[in-house]
Design a protein around this motif. Structure first.
Motif, PDB file in Angstrom:
ATOM      1  N   UNK A  57       0.815  -1.222   0.000  1.00  0.00           N
ATOM      2  CA  UNK A  57       0.000   0.000   0.000  1.00  0.00           C
ATOM      3  C   UNK A  57       0.849   1.273   0.000  1.00  0.00           C
ATOM      4  N   UNK A  58       2.127   1.132  -0.260  1.00  0.00           N
ATOM      5  CA  UNK A  58       3.040   2.275  -0.282  1.00  0.00           C
ATOM      6  C   UNK A  58       3.828   2.262  -1.593  1.00  0.00           C
ATOM      7  N   UNK A  59       3.331   2.980  -2.615  1.00  0.00           N
ATOM      8  CA  UNK A  59       3.993   2.924  -3.922  1.00  0.00           C
ATOM      9  C   UNK A  59       5.394   3.529  -3.906  1.00  0.00           C
ATOM     10  N   UNK A  60       6.184   3.110  -4.858  1.00  0.00           N
ATOM     11  CA  UNK A  60       7.552   3.584  -5.030  1.00  0.00           C
ATOM     12  C   UNK A  60       7.549   4.545  -6.212  1.00  0.00           C
ATOM     13  N   UNK A  61       8.347   5.585  -6.170  1.00  0.00           N
ATOM     14  CA  UNK A  61       8.430   6.545  -7.270  1.00  0.00           C
ATOM     15  C   UNK A  61       8.916   5.846  -8.533  1.00  0.00           C
ATOM     16  N   UNK A  62       8.176   6.020  -9.625  1.00  0.00           N
ATOM     17  CA  UNK A  62       8.525   5.403 -10.898  1.00  0.00           C
ATOM     18  C   UNK A  62       9.934   5.783 -11.333  1.00  0.00           C
ATOM     19  N   UNK A  63      10.297   7.039 -11.195  1.00  0.00           N
ATOM     20  CA  UNK A  63      11.630   7.478 -11.631  1.00  0.00           C
ATOM     21  C   UNK A  63      12.735   6.758 -10.867  1.00  0.00           C
ATOM     22  N   UNK A  64      12.500   6.463  -9.590  1.00  0.00           N
ATOM     23  CA  UNK A  64      13.496   5.732  -8.807  1.00  0.00           C
ATOM     24  C   UNK A  64      13.686   4.312  -9.336  1.00  0.00           C
ATOM     25  N   UNK A  65      12.584   3.659  -9.698  1.00  0.00           N
ATOM     26  CA  UNK A  65      12.669   2.295 -10.217  1.00  0.00           C
ATOM     27  C   UNK A  65      13.350   2.297 -11.585  1.00  0.00           C
ATOM     28  N   UNK A  66      12.960   3.239 -12.457  1.00  0.00           N
ATOM     29  CA  UNK A  66      13.586   3.314 -13.778  1.00  0.00           C
ATOM     30  C   UNK A  66      15.093   3.517 -13.654  1.00  0.00           C
ATOM     31  N   UNK A  67      15.503   4.332 -12.696  1.00  0.00           N
ATOM     32  CA  UNK A  67      16.937   4.573 -12.483  1.00  0.00           C
ATOM     33  C   UNK A  67      17.684   3.302 -12.085  1.00  0.00           C
ATOM     34  N   UNK A  68      16.971   2.320 -11.545  1.00  0.00           N
ATOM     35  CA  UNK A  68      17.611   1.091 -11.078  1.00  0.00           C
ATOM     36  C   UNK A  68      17.472  -0.078 -12.053  1.00  0.00           C
ATOM     37  N   UNK A  69      16.756   0.119 -13.168  1.00  0.00           N
ATOM     38  CA  UNK A  69      16.591  -0.969 -14.128  1.00  0.00           C
ATOM     39  C   UNK A  69      17.939  -1.383 -14.706  1.00  0.00           C
ATOM     40  N   UNK A  70      18.045  -2.643 -15.056  1.00  0.00           N
ATOM     41  CA  UNK A  70      19.305  -3.227 -15.534  1.00  0.00           C
ATOM     42  C   UNK A  70      19.409  -3.103 -17.059  1.00  0.00           C
ATOM     43  N   UNK A  71      19.593  -1.890 -17.540  1.00  0.00           N
ATOM     44  CA  UNK A  71      19.869  -1.695 -18.956  1.00  0.00           C
ATOM     45  C   UNK A  71      21.238  -2.313 -19.248  1.00  0.00           C
ATOM     46  N   UNK A  72      21.375  -2.978 -20.399  1.00  0.00           N
ATOM     47  CA  UNK A  72      22.641  -3.629 -20.726  1.00  0.00           C
ATOM     48  C   UNK A  72      23.692  -2.606 -21.150  1.00  0.00           C
ATOM     49  N   UNK A  73      24.852  -3.076 -21.578  1.00  0.00           N
ATOM     50  CA  UNK A  73      25.951  -2.177 -21.920  1.00  0.00           C
ATOM     51  C   UNK A  73      25.672  -1.343 -23.172  1.00  0.00           C
ATOM     52  N   UNK A  74      24.605  -1.685 -23.902  1.00  0.00           N
ATOM     53  CA  UNK A  74      24.176  -0.864 -25.041  1.00  0.00           C
ATOM     54  C   UNK A  74      23.010   0.047 -24.654  1.00  0.00           C
ATOM     55  N   UNK A  75      22.657   0.030 -23.354  1.00  0.00           N
ATOM     56  CA  UNK A  75      21.564   0.872 -22.863  1.00  0.00           C
ATOM     57  C   UNK A  75      20.185   0.301 -23.141  1.00  0.00           C
ATOM     58  N   UNK A  76      20.103  -1.026 -23.330  1.00  0.00           N
ATOM     59  CA  UNK A  76      18.836  -1.663 -23.704  1.00  0.00           C
ATOM     60  C   UNK A  76      18.337  -2.611 -22.620  1.00  0.00           C
ATOM     61  N   UNK A  77      17.020  -2.796 -22.613  1.00  0.00           N
ATOM     62  CA  UNK A  77      16.381  -3.744 -21.705  1.00  0.00           C
ATOM     63  C   UNK A  77      15.338  -4.518 -22.514  1.00  0.00           C
ATOM     64  N   UNK A  78      15.216  -5.847 -22.302  1.00  0.00           N
ATOM     65  CA  UNK A  78      14.243  -6.638 -23.066  1.00  0.00           C
ATOM     66  C   UNK A  78      12.811  -6.361 -22.628  1.00  0.00           C
ATOM     67  N   UNK A  79      11.913  -6.424 -23.628  1.00  0.00           N
ATOM     68  CA  UNK A  79      10.494  -6.167 -23.397  1.00  0.00           C
ATOM     69  C   UNK A  79       9.687  -7.295 -24.044  1.00  0.00           C
TER      70      UNK A  79
END
Length: 141
Positions: free
Chosen positions: A15-37
């Motif tokens: 019941x306590x959401x996390x800031x979206x920008x904080x989560x995006x900052x922690x995503x594991x983009x690869x060495x080319x700056x990409x993440x699978x979708x």
């Protein structure tokens, strides 16, 4: 460390959401700056396609609610359907538990695959017969 951030979210109160920008900052983009979708039809739950996003594509998708990917072959942003008319409207987005993959549920207009099929996953493995069956028919245009 990215993994530590997501481990910390495991016990975060629902019941306590996390800031979206904080989560995006922690995503594991690869060495080319990409993440699978993985893109899934929100209604039928059929897996439609696999693609890549960079940070810009992710932010554009969230802002516009239209699926925007990074085209590795063209080396540019690709708004799904901008040339074919087979668009994807974002219904929901989720990040996996490690922050290294994204699942987007969409409303698909037209075929998701460039072959004209509903899904890009039309090559069905038959492990017993050691064959691959081609399923689904391309939509007629």
């Amino acid at each position: 460390m990215i993994r530590d951030y997501f481990i910390g979210l495991e016990d975060h109160p629902n019941d306590s959401p996390v800031e979206l920008s904080n989560v995006i900052d922690q995503l594991a983009f690869d060495d080319q700056g990409l993440i699978p979708v993985i893109t899934q039809d929100a209604h039928s739950k059929v897996m439609l396609m696999f693609a890549w996003m960079n940070r810009e594509a992710l932010l554009e998708t969230i802002e516009s609610q239209r699926m925007t990917y990074w085209s590795r072959s063209r080396q540019k942003l690709w708004v799904k359907g901008e040339t074919s008319g087979h668009t994807q409207s974002l219904i929901s987005m989720s990040f996996d538990c490690d922050g290294d993959a994204i699942l987007c549920q969409v409303e698909q207009q037209g075929a998701a695959c460039h072959t004209g099929r509903q899904s890009c996953f039309y090559l069905q493995v038959d492990a017993e017969q050691k064959k691959v069956w081609i399923t689904g028919e391309p939509e007629s245009t």
